[in-house]
Design a protein around this motif. Structure first.
Motif, PDB file in Angstrom:
ATOM      1  N   ILE A  21      49.979  60.921  -6.736  1.00 43.54           N
ATOM      2  CA  ILE A  21      50.755  60.875  -5.489  1.00 43.54           C
ATOM      3  C   ILE A  21      49.941  60.108  -4.452  1.00 43.54           C
ATOM      4  O   ILE A  21      48.838  60.500  -4.087  1.00 43.54           O
ATOM      5  CB  ILE A  21      51.094  62.294  -4.992  1.00 43.54           C
ATOM      6  CG1 ILE A  21      52.066  62.967  -5.971  1.00 43.54           C
ATOM      7  CG2 ILE A  21      51.718  62.242  -3.595  1.00 43.54           C
ATOM      8  CD1 ILE A  21      52.421  64.388  -5.625  1.00 43.54           C
ATOM      9  N   SER A  81      54.878  66.401  -9.997  1.00 41.68           N
ATOM     10  CA  SER A  81      54.828  67.523  -9.056  1.00 41.68           C
ATOM     11  C   SER A  81      56.037  67.631  -8.127  1.00 41.68           C
ATOM     12  O   SER A  81      56.572  68.709  -7.910  1.00 41.68           O
ATOM     13  CB  SER A  81      53.554  67.434  -8.205  1.00 41.68           C
ATOM     14  OG  SER A  81      52.415  67.530  -9.012  1.00 41.68           O
ATOM     15  N   THR A 112      54.154  73.823  -9.716  1.00 43.13           N
ATOM     16  CA  THR A 112      55.211  72.951  -9.177  1.00 43.13           C
ATOM     17  C   THR A 112      56.627  73.303  -9.622  1.00 43.13           C
ATOM     18  O   THR A 112      57.581  72.934  -8.939  1.00 43.13           O
ATOM     19  CB  THR A 112      54.918  71.476  -9.529  1.00 43.13           C
ATOM     20  OG1 THR A 112      54.740  71.360 -10.942  1.00 43.13           O
ATOM     21  CG2 THR A 112      53.657  71.005  -8.822  1.00 43.13           C
ATOM     22  N   HIS A 160      57.267  62.011  -3.034  1.00 41.45           N
ATOM     23  CA  HIS A 160      57.540  62.953  -1.942  1.00 41.45           C
ATOM     24  C   HIS A 160      58.631  63.930  -2.388  1.00 41.45           C
ATOM     25  O   HIS A 160      59.440  63.606  -3.267  1.00 41.45           O
ATOM     26  CB  HIS A 160      57.992  62.211  -0.676  1.00 41.45           C
ATOM     27  CG  HIS A 160      59.133  61.266  -0.916  1.00 41.45           C
ATOM     28  ND1 HIS A 160      60.440  61.696  -0.972  1.00 41.45           N
ATOM     29  CD2 HIS A 160      59.163  59.933  -1.161  1.00 41.45           C
ATOM     30  CE1 HIS A 160      61.238  60.661  -1.216  1.00 41.45           C
ATOM     31  NE2 HIS A 160      60.487  59.587  -1.337  1.00 41.45           N
ATOM     32  N   LEU A 187      51.554  63.592   2.688  1.00 35.15           N
ATOM     33  CA  LEU A 187      52.523  64.670   2.834  1.00 35.15           C
ATOM     34  C   LEU A 187      52.521  65.147   4.286  1.00 35.15           C
ATOM     35  O   LEU A 187      51.510  65.632   4.790  1.00 35.15           O
ATOM     36  CB  LEU A 187      52.164  65.825   1.888  1.00 35.15           C
ATOM     37  CG  LEU A 187      53.119  67.011   1.878  1.00 35.15           C
ATOM     38  CD1 LEU A 187      54.480  66.610   1.344  1.00 35.15           C
ATOM     39  CD2 LEU A 187      52.524  68.141   1.022  1.00 35.15           C
ATOM     40  N   LYS A 193      52.720  70.334   5.136  1.00 30.86           N
ATOM     41  CA  LYS A 193      51.894  71.007   4.124  1.00 30.86           C
ATOM     42  C   LYS A 193      52.685  72.034   3.318  1.00 30.86           C
ATOM     43  O   LYS A 193      52.412  72.258   2.143  1.00 30.86           O
ATOM     44  CB  LYS A 193      50.710  71.717   4.791  1.00 30.86           C
ATOM     45  CG  LYS A 193      49.602  70.823   5.294  1.00 30.86           C
ATOM     46  CD  LYS A 193      48.486  71.686   5.887  1.00 30.86           C
ATOM     47  CE  LYS A 193      47.381  70.837   6.491  1.00 30.86           C
ATOM     48  NZ  LYS A 193      46.304  71.680   7.059  1.00 30.86           N
ATOM     49  N   TYR A 214      54.221  71.564  -0.265  1.00 31.03           N
ATOM     50  CA  TYR A 214      53.414  71.670  -1.484  1.00 31.03           C
ATOM     51  C   TYR A 214      53.064  73.142  -1.741  1.00 31.03           C
ATOM     52  O   TYR A 214      52.114  73.456  -2.427  1.00 31.03           O
ATOM     53  CB  TYR A 214      52.146  70.815  -1.368  1.00 31.03           C
ATOM     54  CG  TYR A 214      51.449  70.564  -2.692  1.00 31.03           C
ATOM     55  CD1 TYR A 214      52.127  70.023  -3.784  1.00 31.03           C
ATOM     56  CD2 TYR A 214      50.096  70.861  -2.849  1.00 31.03           C
ATOM     57  CE1 TYR A 214      51.491  69.798  -4.987  1.00 31.03           C
ATOM     58  CE2 TYR A 214      49.444  70.636  -4.059  1.00 31.03           C
ATOM     59  CZ  TYR A 214      50.150  70.107  -5.121  1.00 31.03           C
ATOM     60  OH  TYR A 214      49.502  69.877  -6.326  1.00 31.03           O
ATOM     61  N   LEU A 228      46.494  66.771  -3.030  1.00 32.49           N
ATOM     62  CA  LEU A 228      47.598  66.296  -3.852  1.00 32.49           C
ATOM     63  C   LEU A 228      47.083  65.636  -5.132  1.00 32.49           C
ATOM     64  O   LEU A 228      45.987  65.073  -5.155  1.00 32.49           O
ATOM     65  CB  LEU A 228      48.451  65.298  -3.063  1.00 32.49           C
ATOM     66  CG  LEU A 228      49.186  65.882  -1.846  1.00 32.49           C
ATOM     67  CD1 LEU A 228      49.953  64.794  -1.115  1.00 32.49           C
ATOM     68  CD2 LEU A 228      50.134  67.006  -2.254  1.00 32.49           C
TER      69      LEU A 228
END
Length: 341
Positions: free
Chosen positions: A154, A333, A179, A18, A158, A161, A164, A150
């Protein structure tokens, strides 16, 4: 070179699941590409390493919530489509799971019928061409029903949104985030501008091939996936002015790097351009445009760690990754960052 030259030990618990609460509070490893020296900072310290007249190049692509979960119209059986790229207005090339359910002519429904789909072609590589039916604007329907695609490493959901997405994301089209840019805040970008550093944007729509493993032993045999890119005249002019006066071009992420190196000529100059690139940068390649790089920590044996090793030297990078593991850096990421200076 051999793929195994880019392997390293990574404990699974170091794979970030996360994002941190504050984007620019992640760790920043600064690696001197000439000496191999390493410093440990926080990401907001990046301003210290950027000089007036330098140019920071950011990828402003925006990730589509391209994962759709629905059901077969006839049986109600579950189906998952992952949108890869638009073929025509309402036709998309998709990954389907389970593939055996997505046969030619099969129809599916999503969100209680707000979106419907039909498989109109099955490609040789197993991907499907799917035509979608809906009322209104497709992107708005997708934003309501779709989930973020994702990466496979991962496993946690999440909640937000936008975490990301980069804070400067603009051009819809990616299946994955660039990323390295996730660490920037609007406040940090303002601070960088105030210092007299140029900020320019390009677009490269990141494909799922980013996560595709290298399955050949020799790097020369690996074929990269193609991704669409765009560079404006305004951005090109600023980059060229930077090179001509002897300042540095700092690329944010491997996607920006691949775009610049695709477009750049032998003198390191670029021009307004759009197209598809499948450039594979690995040791032996000579950089033309990019002087320095902000990046995340990448998967073992990936094309991304190979690109980073090309700029900073394989031994320097593998030593830096070993130290990152020892210092409990967060990987991939949602992980921490590295600056190759």
């Amino acid at each position: 070179m051999n793929v195994k030259d880019f392997d390293f030990y990574l404990p699974e618990e170091l794979i970030a699941q996360h994002p941190l609460e504050k984007r620019d509070s992640s760790k920043l490893m600064v690696l001197d590409k000439k000496t191999g020296d390493i410093s440990h900072k926080r990401f907001h310290d990046i301003v210290e390493y950027l000089k007036e007249g330098d140019t920071l190049v950011l990828n402003n692509t925006r990730v589509m919530p391209a994962r759709l979960i629905g059901e077969k119209e006839e049986t109600g059986g579950k189906i998952e489509f992952l949108l890869l790229k638009r073929v025509e207005k309402d036709k998309w090339e998709c990954l389907a799971k389970p593939g055996k359910s997505a046969r030619l002519g099969r129809k599916f429904t999503f969100g209680d019928g707000k979106l419907k789909a039909e498989v109109v072609e099955v490609k040789d590589n197993g991907n499907r061409i799917v035509e979608f039916f809906y009322d209104g604007i497709f992107e708005e329907v997708l934003d309501t029903l779709g989930e973020m695609p994702l990466p496979p490493y991962i496993h946690e959901r999440l909640e937000d949104k936008e975490r990301y997405q980069t804070v400067y994301s603009k051009e819809n089209g990616s299946a994955a985030a660039p990323t390295a840019g996730l660490h920037f805040t609007k406040e940090l970008l303002s601070e960088i501008k105030v210092k007299g550093i140029n900020i320019v944007y390009l677009t490269l729509h990141v494909g799922l091939g980013t996560f595709r493993p290298v399955k050949v032993e020799s790097l020369e045999e690996h074929e990269m996936h193609s991704e669409f890119y765009m560079l404006s005249k305004e951005s090109a002019d600023i980059i060229n002015e930077t090179k001509k006066r002897g300042n540095y071009v700092i690329s944010v992420g491997t996607t920006s790097t691949r775009t610049l190196e695709t477009i750049g000529d032998e003198n390191g100059l670029v021009k307004e351009q759009s197209g598809w690139t499948n450039i594979f940068i690995y040791p032996g390649y000579n950089f033309k445009v990019v002087d320095k790089l902000i990046t995340n920590f990448h998967l073992p044996e990936s094309t991304l760690i190979m690109l980073v090793s090309t700029l900073a030297g394989r031994d320097n990078v593998m030593n830096a990754y070993k130290e990152a593991v020892n210092e409990r850096y967060r990987f991939f990421s949602f992980g921490d960052a590295m600056f190759i200076n």
